[in-house]
Each structure stands twice: as structure tokens, then as C-alpha cells.
Write an enzyme that holds these catalytic residues in place. Structure first.
Site, PDB file in Angstrom:
ATOM      1  N   THR A 463       0.804  -1.224   0.000  1.00 57.82           N
ATOM      2  CA  THR A 463       0.000   0.000   0.000  1.00 57.82           C
ATOM      3  C   THR A 463       0.835   1.271   0.000  1.00 57.82           C
ATOM      4  O   THR A 463       0.297   2.354  -0.235  1.00 57.82           O
ATOM      5  CB  THR A 463      -0.916   0.012   1.226  1.00 57.82           C
ATOM      6  OG1 THR A 463      -0.120  -0.238   2.396  1.00 57.82           O
ATOM      7  CG2 THR A 463      -1.970  -1.077   1.120  1.00 57.82           C
ATOM      8  N   ILE A 609      -3.938  14.390   1.687  1.00 59.32           N
ATOM      9  CA  ILE A 609      -3.330  13.342   0.882  1.00 59.32           C
ATOM     10  C   ILE A 609      -1.820  13.406   1.061  1.00 59.32           C
ATOM     11  O   ILE A 609      -1.176  14.394   0.681  1.00 59.32           O
ATOM     12  CB  ILE A 609      -3.706  13.489  -0.601  1.00 59.32           C
ATOM     13  CG1 ILE A 609      -5.230  13.465  -0.755  1.00 59.32           C
ATOM     14  CG2 ILE A 609      -3.053  12.400  -1.434  1.00 59.32           C
ATOM     15  CD1 ILE A 609      -5.903  12.214  -0.251  1.00 59.32           C
ATOM     16  N   ASN A 611       0.498  11.181  -0.197  1.00 58.26           N
ATOM     17  CA  ASN A 611       1.186  10.853  -1.445  1.00 58.26           C
ATOM     18  C   ASN A 611       0.134  10.550  -2.512  1.00 58.26           C
ATOM     19  O   ASN A 611      -0.482   9.483  -2.493  1.00 58.26           O
ATOM     20  CB  ASN A 611       2.116   9.651  -1.252  1.00 58.26           C
ATOM     21  CG  ASN A 611       2.927   9.341  -2.500  1.00 58.26           C
ATOM     22  OD1 ASN A 611       2.495   9.515  -3.629  1.00 58.26           O
ATOM     23  ND2 ASN A 611       4.144   8.858  -2.287  1.00 58.26           N
ATOM     24  N   THR A 614       0.520   7.001  -4.424  1.00 61.09           N
ATOM     25  CA  THR A 614       0.084   5.775  -3.749  1.00 61.09           C
ATOM     26  C   THR A 614      -1.412   5.806  -3.474  1.00 61.09           C
ATOM     27  O   THR A 614      -2.074   4.768  -3.487  1.00 61.09           O
ATOM     28  CB  THR A 614       0.854   5.571  -2.433  1.00 61.09           C
ATOM     29  OG1 THR A 614       0.664   6.703  -1.573  1.00 61.09           O
ATOM     30  CG2 THR A 614       2.342   5.371  -2.692  1.00 61.09           C
ATOM     31  N   GLN A 618      -4.217   3.003  -4.581  1.00 57.75           N
ATOM     32  CA  GLN A 618      -5.158   2.383  -3.644  1.00 57.75           C
ATOM     33  C   GLN A 618      -6.599   2.520  -4.120  1.00 57.75           C
ATOM     34  O   GLN A 618      -7.377   1.563  -4.102  1.00 57.75           O
ATOM     35  CB  GLN A 618      -5.016   3.034  -2.273  1.00 57.75           C
ATOM     36  CG  GLN A 618      -3.807   2.587  -1.497  1.00 57.75           C
ATOM     37  CD  GLN A 618      -4.001   1.182  -0.972  1.00 57.75           C
ATOM     38  OE1 GLN A 618      -4.784   0.942  -0.063  1.00 57.75           O
ATOM     39  NE2 GLN A 618      -3.296   0.244  -1.556  1.00 57.75           N
ATOM     40  N   VAL A 683      -7.717   5.582   2.901  1.00 55.08           N
ATOM     41  CA  VAL A 683      -7.994   5.449   1.470  1.00 55.08           C
ATOM     42  C   VAL A 683      -8.019   3.989   1.014  1.00 55.08           C
ATOM     43  O   VAL A 683      -8.457   3.699  -0.095  1.00 55.08           O
ATOM     44  CB  VAL A 683      -6.954   6.218   0.619  1.00 55.08           C
ATOM     45  CG1 VAL A 683      -6.943   7.685   0.980  1.00 55.08           C
ATOM     46  CG2 VAL A 683      -5.562   5.630   0.781  1.00 55.08           C
ATOM     47  N   GLU A 685      -9.728   1.254   1.756  1.00 59.18           N
ATOM     48  CA  GLU A 685     -10.941   0.450   1.625  1.00 59.18           C
ATOM     49  C   GLU A 685     -12.050   1.134   0.820  1.00 59.18           C
ATOM     50  O   GLU A 685     -12.853   0.462   0.174  1.00 59.18           O
ATOM     51  CB  GLU A 685     -11.497   0.142   3.027  1.00 59.18           C
ATOM     52  CG  GLU A 685     -10.436  -0.156   4.059  1.00 59.18           C
ATOM     53  CD  GLU A 685     -10.460  -1.583   4.576  1.00 59.18           C
ATOM     54  OE1 GLU A 685     -11.271  -2.370   4.112  1.00 59.18           O
ATOM     55  OE2 GLU A 685      -9.634  -1.878   5.448  1.00 59.18           O
TER      56      GLU A 685
END
Length: 721
Positions: A463, A609, A611, A614, A618, A683, A685
Site C-alpha cells: 500500500t 493526501i 502521497n 500511492t 489504492q 484510502v 478500503e
């Protein structure tokens, strides 16, 4: 220095992964390791009346066969994860001759080679005294048990529905599903001078350490669990699986390391899965589309041994404003291994039901489905009346509609076609996911030359935790992100969170931020990060959600404590959720009725946020999986034998590149000063939550056929004769 937090930094472990340098749990070499294989049962309920291991023990190289008769199997009871402890199931499969589900472990064979262990496992024979068994919800609905503490009652829903001008009532179902991460379950266990070291793919090295210490009567400090890289988990590696304990018992008995790699087929029964669900939803609305009442009753498949309530309606009740809300959660005991958490565990099935029903209500009202959702956007939490810590759902919907081109949608089912004559369907849905937080510690060490190391017993399941935690530390220390090294996945490090519930960044990241600030604050006025006093400067810090009482926070920060402490999404002052909106286009062949995905758009509000690179991975990955849930994924059950039948990747279908069209993901800027010091929400799920409903709604728009059961198959959309 330019901000590091918020930058699309390339993953810190990217090169190591693409070049194969990363070692996962099963890759770790252990000199002189013996190899194990499992023997699993073939009936769903009953008892073993004869178990013959003589032929197995005669295979050259076999060193040990553990059964329910073996001293190695005499272990303490295990505590169930759903009850706040560590194990996937409270049932030790070798505790007795009782059989609780098909595929239960009945023996563990250990030999000098993999080949010998597998050959011997095939030679173990068992005879059973079977009992009647049922592995589906439909067969056991009469035994449903209400979870009263999970019920929600606001207003008078029964009266509101009776008086509403428009009412929609329908039932929706989702099938059993299984996690299928690329990395198989495995355990390598070794004992040395009374210390147990276990290499296990784990989403919680601390829980695994605590469980192994309990099983073998050891102080926690005499167990070390290592899982620096995890090849996917999705919830199935969050709990301790019994084969890990049995492998450790075998290693102690033999006085040599033992390694087990569980084959794909056996993963379907020795670990957890997403249970079958059934939902009855009733929605009542005024003529202008305002919701007057929302009732949602849910039935969740469970095992007979453990109760795993999954309160999905706790989240869906917060999606829309309604003065009257009633939800009920039921568990239904069946003859299966204990289900568990699977990415967006409660929220995905509940959202499929509600978001499908809302589209049915829009059709009854003659209202655009997006407009109906916007019309019922709540200003405060509809359940408690509390303010949201932040809520940008409307911005997500409007931006998503703009990106998708929703204004061009012809509302008539079957009215839109592409240049090849394929039916086009457009559907939308909303998503929310609770902001869960847990206590965490972290240590930051600054060394000469401006290098820093971050240490925390958290995990990276692919992740991006290695990357985002480095960014947080680099931001606080004024270092480039390349100057920070992160160490994770070692139970000997400062206590970190279970990697589940989208908690890692907010929880471990807040502790890393505090530790990095403590290091920076200890620098002398004339010092710099490139020249710490004495050549090294170190600080450890803890963070705990303020909603937790002192004892819960202490327990969560104690690396030797059992269980875990977690703060929910609703505090005394705020309701805290991530939000999002998904838009989906499907293409349906008018002759064959084959359904394909055209494109998907998702816009999400997840606080700050850290990054965007990433985060996009996700969210896009969650949407892709949600689309797979909608059209492909199902663990099939043979009712006569009460067993799963498609226990491999040939029969269990998951989405591949050819199944997914264009995917567009954006996030909206959102400031949240309540959830944690970083302002970051989960983020991992939320991308899954609403996608399946959006797909089903799009299928309805394309074909005129409403499908209320997942997955949506060709047979479901055949035109009526």
C-alpha cells in the site's frame, strides 16, 4: 525546502520489488529446515472415527505427523479476533476429533523435503462419522440471531414508511468471497535457546507475537515475528491462523526449523473469507425525493463457533439525511470456517444494497439518480446529529459527474448505444468508510550526514507505508525523502497498528510525526540535521486517539499487551468518515448479453493526501476489485456437501487487465483538523465500497433488468421470453 508531504513520491521499495530483491516470509532461508504439509478433512460436520498415519510415517524422510492425538496439539484455547483477541477462529482444529467445516486441518506432516511431506500428507487416511451440515445462509435463516447492540433507531421508521407517497422495498444478496493475495499463507518457525522466531506474512506482527507467546507459555520478549513485506493481505492476514501455531509446535518438538507454504486450494478453508449476506431495504420518500424513512435489515453468515457481527448499516445510515432510520444486524450460524474481514468488510455489501435501492427509488420518482443523492445530502450525521469532522461528498459527486459526462445520460433504459451497437449503461453510487484510529508508537533516529531512520511495528501490504512514513518524517526533519529509511514488520520495533481498517497512515503516521518533531526539537540552536550532537539523536513518541480512555490507550501502546484498542468513527463530538462517488459505464452485447466495463470514474475525499501516487493506486485498485465483485467474484458452494467448490484461480474468477476499461481517479482538497494530527483519512478500503452498486445500476440502465444478486452474470440479463 519544498514540501515532501503531498508530493507524488515514487515508492521507496519500487526498485527492490521489480528486481526481485524483496524477500517475503516464505523466501527467508533457514538452514536445515524441515518442510510441512497439511492434511484437511473432507466432511463438513461430524467427528473423526479413524485416522491412519502409518503409511505417511513410512515415507522416507518423514519426521513427525501431528494429529489431535499428538502431544504437540495440546494447546491453550485461542481467542477470536472478532472478540478483540488474535485468532481467526477460536477453534483449534486439532483440539479434538470434532469436525466443524470442510477443509479443517486434521493433520500436519513434517519431512526433510517438500516432496516427502506432500507425499506423506496424501497417505494419511481418515474415516468420519458425518452429521447433517449447511454452508449457506438460505438453509439456516431460521437460526438467525439479532445483534441488538448494533441496531440503530432514529424516529419512527415504520410509520414513516407507511405514510410515504413513494416506497421501494427489495432484497439484495452478496455471495461468499475469498481473499486471493498473490502471496500464499506461509510460516517458518525456528527455536533457539528458548526463543521462538517466526516468519509469517502478517498484518499484525504484535498480535501474532502475543498469540504465540500465549500458546507456548513464553514471555512476549521470547517471541519475535518478522513480516517486513507482505504480498497482499486484504484482511486475511490480520488474524493468527492455526497452522502457524502448529508449525511452531512442530519446530519445537523436532528441535529444527520448520517451513510450511499453504497451497492455494487449502487457503480457502484454513483462513477467513467474506461471508454471504442478505439485505432487506425499504426506502420511503416524499414526492420531491426527500427521504422520509430508511430501513435496512442485514443477515451475515457466521460459523457455529464464533460470532462476527459486521455492522455495515452503521456507515450507510450516514450516507443520506432521513428523520427516520432503522437498522438491524443478524448473524446466521453455518457449518463453515469462521468468516473474517475482507477489504471494506461490512461497508461493501451494505452499500450494494442501499445504493441499488436508491436507484430503484429514483426510477419510481422519475428523478435522476445523481440528483436524488444530492437532494438528500446531510448537513450533520443523521444518526447522532453530530457535525462531520469534514464531508466533501457533494464535491465528489459533482466533480465525478463532470469528469464522467453524466449530463449526457439518457435516462431511458436501453436507449444508449455505441458505434458498434452495444448497449451502454451508466450508473453511479456513493461510498463512505469510517475513520478508524489506533494507538501507535514510533522511534526516529537521526545520524550524521543528515540520514534518518524510522522504526515502527507497522506493515506494508503493498500500500506504500514505507514511502508515506518516510515522507512524514522527512517533512518534519527538513530532509529529502531519500534521506529517510523506514523499518517495518518486526515485532521487536515500537508498537504499531494492525494494518487493517485503513488505519496505518493516520495512526502510525501521527506517531512518526511526533517522534520526528521530538528529534528536531532536541537539536541545539546551532545544530543541524546533518550534524546531530554525538553523531546520533533519537526520540520515541506515542500517539493515541483522544477518544480512548487512559487504560485503552496504555494497552494499545504496550507492545506486550494482548488484544488491541481502536477508536471508532463517531466520537462524543464528531462523526468521521472518508467519502467518495463512483460512476461506471458498462457495455452489453444485445445478442449474447455479455457485460463489459467501459470506463470508471471515482472522486474521493480522504482528508490530507500524503502521497497522491500511492493514493491513486489504492483507490483505483479498490474500484477495480469492486468491479470484479460485481461481475466475476463468487465462492460457489455445493449445498449437498456443504463445501466450497471453486477453490483455485481457475474456478474463482478475479478481474484481470482485459476485464477493466479506463479508470479515472481524483481526490478533492479537504482539511480535517479532528481525525488525527496529520488530517489524513483512510484510502485503502473506500474504493471498493460503492463500485459494485454503480456497476449493477449501470447494467439496469443498459438492459432494463434490475439484478439484486452479485455477481451479475449473463444469465441474469437475458431478455424475458
Amino acid at each position: 525546502m519544498k514540501d515532501v508531504v503531498g508530493a507524488p513520491v515514487v515508492r521507496a521499495d519500487a526498485l527492490a520489488k521489480v528486481t526481485g530483491a524483496v524477500r517475503y516470509a516464505a523466501d527467508v532461508p533457514e538452514p536445515d529446515a524441515a518442510h510441512a504439509a497439511l492434511v484437511t478433512g473432507t466432511v463438513a460436520r461430524g467427528r473423526i472415527v479413524a485416522l491412519d498415519t502409518a503409511a505417511a510415517e513410512a515415507v522416507p524422510g518423514v519426521r513427525l505427523v501431528i494429529t489431535h492425538r499428538s502431544p504437540e496439539a495440546k494447546l491453550p484455547p485461542g481467542g477470536f479476533l472478532g472478540a478483540g483477541e488474535e485468532f481467526q477462529s477460536s477453534v483449534n482444529p486439532l483440539a479434538s476429533d470434532e469436525i466443524h467445516y470442510t477443509g479443517q486441518i486434521v493433520a500436519l506432516v513434517v519431512a526433510d523435503s517438500v516432496e516427502a511431506a506432500e507425499e506423506a500428507a496424501h497417505r494419511v487416511t481418515a474415516e468420519y462419522e458425518p452429521r447433517p451440515a449447511h454452508a449457506t445462509l438460505a438453509e439456516e435463516m431460521a437460526g438467525a440471531r439479532l445483534c441488538e447492540d448494533l441496531s440503530i433507531e432514529v424516529g419512527d421508521t415504520e410509520r414513516a414508511l407507511a405514510e410515504a407517497p413513494f416506497v421501494v422495498e427489495a432484497e439484495y444478496t452478496t455471495p461468499a468471497m475469498h481473499h486471493n493475495p498473490i502471496e500464499l499463507y506461509s510460516t517458518t518457525a525456528a527455536w533457539c535457546d528458548g526463543v521462538l522466531t517466526a516468519h509469517v506474512p502478517s498484518q499484525s506482527v504484535q498480535s501474532t507475537r502475543a498469540a504465540l507467546a500465549l500458546m507456548f507459555g513464553l514471555p512476549v520478549g521470547s517471541v519475535r515475528v518478522l513480516s517486513p513485506y507482505v504480498g497482499g493481505g486484504f484482511g486475511c492476514k490480520a488474524s493468527v491462523l492455526w497452522h502457524t501455531v502448529l508449525v511452531a509446535a512442530a519446530a519445537r518438538s523436532l528441535g529444527r526449523p520448520v517451513k510450511l507454504i499453504v497451497p492455494r486450494e487449502q487457503m480457502f478453508t484454513v483462513g477467513s473469507f467474506r461471508p454471504q449476506t442478505r439485505h432487506r431495504v425499504r426506502l420511503g420518500a416524499a414526492r420531491d425525493g426527500r427521504l422520509l424513512g430508511y430501513e435496512h435489515h442485514t443477515w451475515w453468515q457466521n460459523s457455529r463457533a464464533d460470532v462476527l457481527p459486521l455492522p455495515g448499516a452503521e456507515s450507510t445510515a450516514r450516507l443520506y439525511t432521513s428523520p427516520n432510520i432503522s437498522t438491524r444486524e443478524y448473524v446466521v450460524p453455518t457449518d463453515v470456517n469462521t468468516p473474517g474481514f475482507m477489504r471494506a468488510p461490512a461497508e461493501f455489501p451494505a452499500a450494494f444494497a442501499l445504493e441499488s435501492a436508491l436507484d430503484e427509488l429514483a426510477e419510481a420518482l422519475g428523478t435522476d439518480p445523481l440528483e436524488l443523492r444530492l437532494r438528500n445530502e446531510p448537513a450533520r450525521d443523521p444518526v447522532t446529529g453530530l457535525p462531520f469532522s469534514s464531508r466533501s461528498m457533494e464535491a465528489c459527486r459533482r466533480r465525478g459527474a463532470e469528469l464522467f459526462g453524466w449530463s449526457r445520460r439518457d435516462p431511458r433504459p436501453g436507449s444508449m448505444r455505441d458505434r458498434d451497437g452495444l448497449l451502454i449503461g451508466w450508473g453511479c453510487a456513493s461510498s463512505c468508510y469510517p475513520v478508524l484510529r489506533t494507538p501507535s508508537r514510533a522511534r526516529v533516529r537521526l545520524t550524521a550526514g543528515g540520514r534518518a531512520e524510522v522504526l515502527v511495528a507497522a506493515h506494508d501490504l503493498g500500500t506504500g507505508a514505507y514511502t508515506v512514513l518516510a515522507q512524514i518524517a522527512a517533512q518534519e526533519l527538513g530532509l529529502p525523502v531519500t534521506g529517510v529509511t523506514v523499518r517495518l514488520g518486526d515485532s521487536g520495533l515500537p508498537a504499531g497498528p494492525m494494518s487493517a481498517g485503513s488505519m496505518t497512515t493516520g495512526s502510525a503516521g501521527s506517531a512518526v510525526r511526533a517522534a520526528a518533531r521530538a528529534v528536531r526539537d532536541r537539536l541545539p540552536a546551532t545544530g543541524t540535521v546533518a550534524d546531530p550532537p554525538g553523531g546520533v539523536l533519537e526520540a520515541e513518541a506515542a500517539w493515541a486517539p483522544p477518544e480512548l480512555d487512559a487504560e485503552a490507550a496504555r494497552r494499545g501502546l504496550d507492545a506486550e499487551a494482548r488484544g488491541f484498542a481502536q477508536a471508532g468513527a463517531v466520537s462524543a463530538t464528531h462523526a468521521m468518515f472518508s467519502h467518495g462517488a463512483q460512476f461506471v459505464e458498462v457495455l452489453v452485447d444485445p445478442g449474447t448479453r455479455r457485460i463489459r466495463l467501459g470506463r470508471m470514474v471515482g472522486v474521493f475525499a480522504c482528508g490530507r493526501i500524503i502521497n497522491p501516487r500511492t493514493v491513486r493506486s489504492q483507490l483505483a485498485g479498490g474500484m477495480i476489485w469492486g468491479a470484479g465483485h460485481a461481475l466475476l467474484e463468487e465462492t460457489q458452494v455445493d449445498p449437498a456437501l456443504a463445501r466450497f467448490t471453486n477453490t483455485d484461480l481457475g474456478g474463482y474468477h478475479i478481474a484481470c487487465n482485459a476485464d477493466i476499461g479506463e479508470v479515472t481517479v481524483e481526490t478533492v482538497d479537504e482539511t480535517d483538523e479532528v481525525v488525527n494530527p496529520l488530517g489524513a483519512k483512510g484510502v485503502g478500503e473506500i474504493g471498493v465500497v460503492g463500485t459494485a452498486a454503480a456497476v449493477a445500476n449501470a447494467v439496469r440502465h443498459a438492459t432494463g433488468i434490475r439484478v439484486r444478486e452479485l455477481p451479475v452474470l449473463v444469465d441474469d440479463v437475458l431478455p424475458p421470453r
